[in-house]
Motif scaffolding. Structure first.
Motif, PDB file in Angstrom:
ATOM      1  N   VAL A 146      -8.224   5.286 -11.824  1.00  0.00           N
ATOM      2  CA  VAL A 146      -8.616   4.037 -11.174  1.00  0.00           C
ATOM      3  C   VAL A 146      -7.952   3.909  -9.792  1.00  0.00           C
ATOM      4  CG1 VAL A 146      -6.782   2.740 -12.357  1.00  0.00           C
ATOM      5  CG2 VAL A 146      -8.794   1.529 -11.506  1.00  0.00           C
ATOM      6  N   VAL A 147      -6.742   4.439  -9.662  1.00  0.00           N
ATOM      7  CA  VAL A 147      -6.051   4.387  -8.364  1.00  0.00           C
ATOM      8  C   VAL A 147      -6.772   5.290  -7.367  1.00  0.00           C
ATOM      9  CG1 VAL A 147      -3.887   4.911  -7.146  1.00  0.00           C
ATOM     10  CG2 VAL A 147      -3.827   3.818  -9.405  1.00  0.00           C
ATOM     11  N   LEU A 148      -7.160   6.489  -7.812  1.00  0.00           N
ATOM     12  CA  LEU A 148      -7.872   7.411  -6.910  1.00  0.00           C
ATOM     13  C   LEU A 148      -9.235   6.855  -6.506  1.00  0.00           C
ATOM     14  CD1 LEU A 148      -7.152  10.926  -8.459  1.00  0.00           C
ATOM     15  CD2 LEU A 148      -5.883   9.684  -6.696  1.00  0.00           C
ATOM     16  N   GLU A 149      -9.921   6.236  -7.466  1.00  0.00           N
ATOM     17  CA  GLU A 149     -11.259   5.711  -7.166  1.00  0.00           C
ATOM     18  C   GLU A 149     -11.206   4.638  -6.090  1.00  0.00           C
ATOM     19  OE1 GLU A 149     -12.744   4.529 -11.016  1.00  0.00           O
ATOM     20  OE2 GLU A 149     -12.348   6.589 -11.734  1.00  0.00           O
ATOM     21  N   ARG A 209      -3.711   4.880   0.127  1.00  0.00           N
ATOM     22  CA  ARG A 209      -4.448   5.236   1.341  1.00  0.00           C
ATOM     23  C   ARG A 209      -4.133   6.692   1.645  1.00  0.00           C
ATOM     24  NH1 ARG A 209      -3.694  -0.132   5.250  1.00  0.00           N
ATOM     25  NH2 ARG A 209      -4.133  -1.663   3.608  1.00  0.00           N
ATOM     26  N   LEU A 210      -5.159   7.460   1.960  1.00  0.00           N
ATOM     27  CA  LEU A 210      -4.987   8.888   2.213  1.00  0.00           C
ATOM     28  C   LEU A 210      -5.312   9.191   3.661  1.00  0.00           C
ATOM     29  CD1 LEU A 210      -6.809  10.133  -0.998  1.00  0.00           C
ATOM     30  CD2 LEU A 210      -4.340  10.280  -0.541  1.00  0.00           C
ATOM     31  N   VAL A 211      -4.375   9.838   4.348  1.00  0.00           N
ATOM     32  CA  VAL A 211      -4.602  10.246   5.732  1.00  0.00           C
ATOM     33  C   VAL A 211      -4.885  11.755   5.733  1.00  0.00           C
ATOM     34  CG1 VAL A 211      -3.616  10.424   8.033  1.00  0.00           C
ATOM     35  CG2 VAL A 211      -3.054   8.447   6.585  1.00  0.00           C
ATOM     36  N   ALA A 212      -6.114  12.118   6.051  1.00  0.00           N
ATOM     37  CA  ALA A 212      -6.496  13.526   6.254  1.00  0.00           C
ATOM     38  C   ALA A 212      -5.921  14.477   5.205  1.00  0.00           C
ATOM     39  CB  ALA A 212      -6.069  13.972   7.663  1.00  0.00           C
ATOM     40  N   PRO A 213      -6.262  14.275   3.925  1.00  0.00           N
ATOM     41  CA  PRO A 213      -5.764  15.218   2.909  1.00  0.00           C
ATOM     42  C   PRO A 213      -6.270  16.632   3.205  1.00  0.00           C
ATOM     43  CG  PRO A 213      -7.434  13.744   1.975  1.00  0.00           C
ATOM     44  CD  PRO A 213      -7.128  13.231   3.348  1.00  0.00           C
ATOM     45  N   ARG A 214      -5.388  17.613   3.071  1.00  0.00           N
ATOM     46  CA  ARG A 214      -5.683  18.994   3.484  1.00  0.00           C
ATOM     47  C   ARG A 214      -6.973  19.543   2.885  1.00  0.00           C
ATOM     48  NH1 ARG A 214      -1.946  23.580   1.123  1.00  0.00           N
ATOM     49  NH2 ARG A 214      -3.337  23.126  -0.624  1.00  0.00           N
ATOM     50  N   ASP A 215      -7.187  19.285   1.578  1.00  0.00           N
ATOM     51  CA  ASP A 215      -8.326  19.901   0.899  1.00  0.00           C
ATOM     52  C   ASP A 215      -9.527  18.977   0.781  1.00  0.00           C
ATOM     53  OD1 ASP A 215      -6.674  22.082   0.652  1.00  0.00           O
ATOM     54  OD2 ASP A 215      -6.044  21.599  -1.389  1.00  0.00           O
ATOM     55  N   GLY A 216      -9.602  17.965   1.678  1.00  0.00           N
ATOM     56  CA  GLY A 216     -10.745  17.066   1.651  1.00  0.00           C
ATOM     57  C   GLY A 216     -10.649  16.041   0.533  1.00  0.00           C
ATOM     58  N   ALA A 244       0.852  -1.189   0.000  1.00  0.00           N
ATOM     59  CA  ALA A 244       0.000   0.000   0.000  1.00  0.00           C
ATOM     60  C   ALA A 244       0.889   1.241   0.000  1.00  0.00           C
ATOM     61  CB  ALA A 244      -0.894   0.005   1.238  1.00  0.00           C
ATOM     62  N   VAL A 245       0.406   2.303  -0.642  1.00  0.00           N
ATOM     63  CA  VAL A 245       1.081   3.598  -0.614  1.00  0.00           C
ATOM     64  C   VAL A 245       0.224   4.528   0.234  1.00  0.00           C
ATOM     65  CG1 VAL A 245       1.709   5.617  -2.007  1.00  0.00           C
ATOM     66  CG2 VAL A 245       2.274   3.303  -2.807  1.00  0.00           C
ATOM     67  N   VAL A 246       0.768   5.003   1.348  1.00  0.00           N
ATOM     68  CA  VAL A 246       0.013   5.803   2.308  1.00  0.00           C
ATOM     69  C   VAL A 246       0.500   7.250   2.237  1.00  0.00           C
ATOM     70  CG1 VAL A 246      -0.691   6.031   4.717  1.00  0.00           C
ATOM     71  CG2 VAL A 246      -0.097   3.761   3.805  1.00  0.00           C
ATOM     72  N   LEU A 247      -0.347   8.162   1.772  1.00  0.00           N
ATOM     73  CA  LEU A 247       0.020   9.578   1.726  1.00  0.00           C
ATOM     74  C   LEU A 247      -0.533  10.245   2.978  1.00  0.00           C
ATOM     75  CD1 LEU A 247      -0.681  10.548  -2.009  1.00  0.00           C
ATOM     76  CD2 LEU A 247       1.267   9.330  -1.011  1.00  0.00           C
ATOM     77  N   VAL A 248       0.367  10.714   3.832  1.00  0.00           N
ATOM     78  CA  VAL A 248      -0.045  11.310   5.100  1.00  0.00           C
ATOM     79  C   VAL A 248      -0.221  12.816   4.915  1.00  0.00           C
ATOM     80  CG1 VAL A 248       0.600  11.682   7.513  1.00  0.00           C
ATOM     81  CG2 VAL A 248       1.175   9.511   6.379  1.00  0.00           C
ATOM     82  N   GLN A 249      -1.427  13.290   5.164  1.00  0.00           N
ATOM     83  CA  GLN A 249      -1.752  14.721   5.069  1.00  0.00           C
ATOM     84  C   GLN A 249      -1.200  15.397   3.821  1.00  0.00           C
ATOM     85  OE1 GLN A 249      -0.593  16.462   8.894  1.00  0.00           O
ATOM     86  NE2 GLN A 249      -1.459  14.658   9.904  1.00  0.00           N
ATOM     87  N   PRO A 250      -1.488  14.825   2.645  1.00  0.00           N
ATOM     88  CA  PRO A 250      -1.018  15.498   1.425  1.00  0.00           C
ATOM     89  C   PRO A 250      -1.719  16.835   1.275  1.00  0.00           C
ATOM     90  CG  PRO A 250      -2.552  13.745   0.871  1.00  0.00           C
ATOM     91  CD  PRO A 250      -2.290  13.634   2.348  1.00  0.00           C
ATOM     92  N   GLN A 251      -0.981  17.822   0.751  1.00  0.00           N
ATOM     93  CA  GLN A 251      -1.531  19.179   0.681  1.00  0.00           C
ATOM     94  C   GLN A 251      -2.195  19.468  -0.656  1.00  0.00           C
ATOM     95  OE1 GLN A 251       2.394  20.782   1.915  1.00  0.00           O
ATOM     96  NE2 GLN A 251       1.330  21.627   3.671  1.00  0.00           N
ATOM     97  N   MET A 252      -1.451  19.308  -1.755  1.00  0.00           N
ATOM     98  CA  MET A 252      -1.963  19.681  -3.066  1.00  0.00           C
ATOM     99  C   MET A 252      -2.632  18.499  -3.765  1.00  0.00           C
ATOM    100  SD  MET A 252      -0.454  22.840  -3.819  1.00  0.00           S
ATOM    101  CE  MET A 252       0.043  22.794  -5.543  1.00  0.00           C
ATOM    102  N   GLY A 253      -3.838  18.714  -4.246  1.00  0.00           N
ATOM    103  CA  GLY A 253      -4.521  17.676  -5.012  1.00  0.00           C
ATOM    104  C   GLY A 253      -3.701  17.211  -6.205  1.00  0.00           C
ATOM    105  N   PRO A 300     -13.420  13.515  -2.126  1.00  0.00           N
ATOM    106  CA  PRO A 300     -12.542  13.560  -3.304  1.00  0.00           C
ATOM    107  C   PRO A 300     -12.102  14.977  -3.650  1.00  0.00           C
ATOM    108  CG  PRO A 300     -14.823  13.157  -3.960  1.00  0.00           C
ATOM    109  CD  PRO A 300     -14.794  13.110  -2.466  1.00  0.00           C
ATOM    110  N   ASN A 301     -11.076  15.054  -4.528  1.00  0.00           N
ATOM    111  CA  ASN A 301     -10.469  16.328  -4.878  1.00  0.00           C
ATOM    112  C   ASN A 301     -10.366  16.413  -6.405  1.00  0.00           C
ATOM    113  OD1 ASN A 301      -8.511  18.292  -5.553  1.00  0.00           O
ATOM    114  ND2 ASN A 301      -7.533  18.097  -3.549  1.00  0.00           N
ATOM    115  N   PRO A 302     -11.110  17.362  -7.014  1.00  0.00           N
ATOM    116  CA  PRO A 302     -11.129  17.436  -8.487  1.00  0.00           C
ATOM    117  C   PRO A 302      -9.739  17.673  -9.089  1.00  0.00           C
ATOM    118  CG  PRO A 302     -12.807  18.859  -7.503  1.00  0.00           C
ATOM    119  CD  PRO A 302     -11.959  18.356  -6.384  1.00  0.00           C
TER     120      PRO A 302
END
Lengths: 247, 247
Positions: A58-61, A36-43, A8-17, A45-47
């Motif tokens: 497909v990875v984001l979905e 896996r996303l931990v508390a992304p800054r901008d919520g 798994a690839v875990v992005l912790v609190q990524p800032q920019m979509g 899903p992110n357009p």
């Protein structure tokens, strides 16, 4: 090589979509699937992530969302924390190469593993690194080690792909024509030498063996295709006929 | 490992200055130094390249400018062309890993080598690939192989760095405290077992050897520091005293 589960690839609190999207692309480039996303800054899903990911949507979905890092790694048996700088905390430190080899061995025996990547600006916090078993640091130029989030994910994914690849290290693709047989090349050389004998090319005669060897080495060491040998036959013929027609 | 010369990175008709800057960063991340530019679309120098390169400006300052690819590779003895898709031209095809290994061997025996990268939109033209000895293709996911210019330069540079690195594959950095000696850990275990004997932890007595082995394995397989062992001594003392004070 048998198919094994993937990390798994875990992005912790990524800032920019955009960076989440670029990380998804990097994962998909080398067939990693589980983000896996931990508390992304901008919520989420992110357009902006979706726009950047394009073919890797497909990875984001399939990405899962977590409130904290502990929750995101709860089911994992081995966690790798990627950090750019040395930490005070005491952990084994591995290159991406060694970490992926270690991860592959663990996955093959049924473990579940994941790689943590920190926020763009600050990297992983100490309390996130504490959750990991192993620290992973890219062995970059000490005078210029800075790599962004998507680049770190790319290099880790590349290592996964490189170590998973069944591709041979080198291949010669002769295309639809197919490779030339030794007989075809030798026939070409005989013809070439015959024409050259007629021209007096091999002069003085005692040098003929060495000159012939040089010529043969030249053509025999190259990987030639069937079509290329036919082309060279045409070249020899054309040059010889030109000479015969000359006054 | 002795220092050997390094490969040149040749960007053929790069379009966006930002990508030239990002390529310079990727090169500098792994200590590649020699950039050659063939007819960059927006001229040279390019302020956008400089802005993007930031700490890697030294690579841009040393970059050489060439009118055509033939001129940019004129002094090289072996040229690698990076392409994403198979070509009709017949060349050996290598992964970046194999190509860098091949390049290192050539450099070590005095050859001069370079890697060609094509324009962002179209990749290398056939006439540029024709100038190369070897095609290099990143073994990416066939379902999503797209990598941008800077990513291709990054992966090639990473391979250079990875294969040049003298760093061990794994190291344990015990920090300023230093690693604990075996004697320190065994002394801790003796003390812990003594306290546990007092509590009746090892029950029934015939299970003591197995229980002790489990406990010793737990602490002896971990790489402990001097400071951590002192901390654990404190933990054992505190728990034991609490028990003694209890009614």
């Amino acid at each position: 090589m048998t198919e094994i589960p993937k990390p798994a690839v875990v992005l912790v609190q990524p800032q920019m979509g955009e960076n989440i999207g670029a990380a998804a692309r990097a994962m998909r480039n080398f067939a990693l699937e589980e983000m896996r996303l931990v508390a992304p800054r901008d919520g989420w899903p992110n357009p902006r992530a979706e726009a950047m990911a394009s073919g890797a949507g497909v990875v984001l979905e399939a990405a899962t969302l977590h409130d904290d890092t502990a929750g995101a790694v709860a089911d994992l048996t081995h966690v790798y924390a990627t950090t750019a700088r040395p930490r005070e905390m005491i952990k084994p430190v591995m290159t991406p190469e060694a970490a992926v080899a270690d991860a592959r061995a663990r996955l093959a025996r049924g473990e579940r593993v994941g790689f943590l990547f920190g926020p763009e600006r600050s990297g992983l916090a100490n309390e996130d690194v504490l959750l990991a078993h192993t620290v992973v640091t890219v062995p970059a130029n000490p005078q210029f080690p800075s790599l962004n989030l998507a680049q770190c994910v790319l290099l880790t994914s590349y290592e996964w792909g490189r170590q998973s690849s069944e591709a041979p290290l080198e291949r010669f693709d002769p295309g639809p024509a197919g490779p030339a047989t030794r007989r075809m090349v030798l026939h070409l050389l005989d013809r070439l030498e015959g024409e050259l004998d007629d021209t007096g090319f091999f002069h003085p005669p005692e040098k003929r063996p060495a000159m012939s060897t040089n010529l043969r080495n030249l053509f025999l060491r190259a990987p030639l295709t069937d079509a290329e040998v036919r082309t060279l036959h045409g070249v020899v013929r054309a040059l010889a006929e030109k000479r015969r027609r000359a006054p």
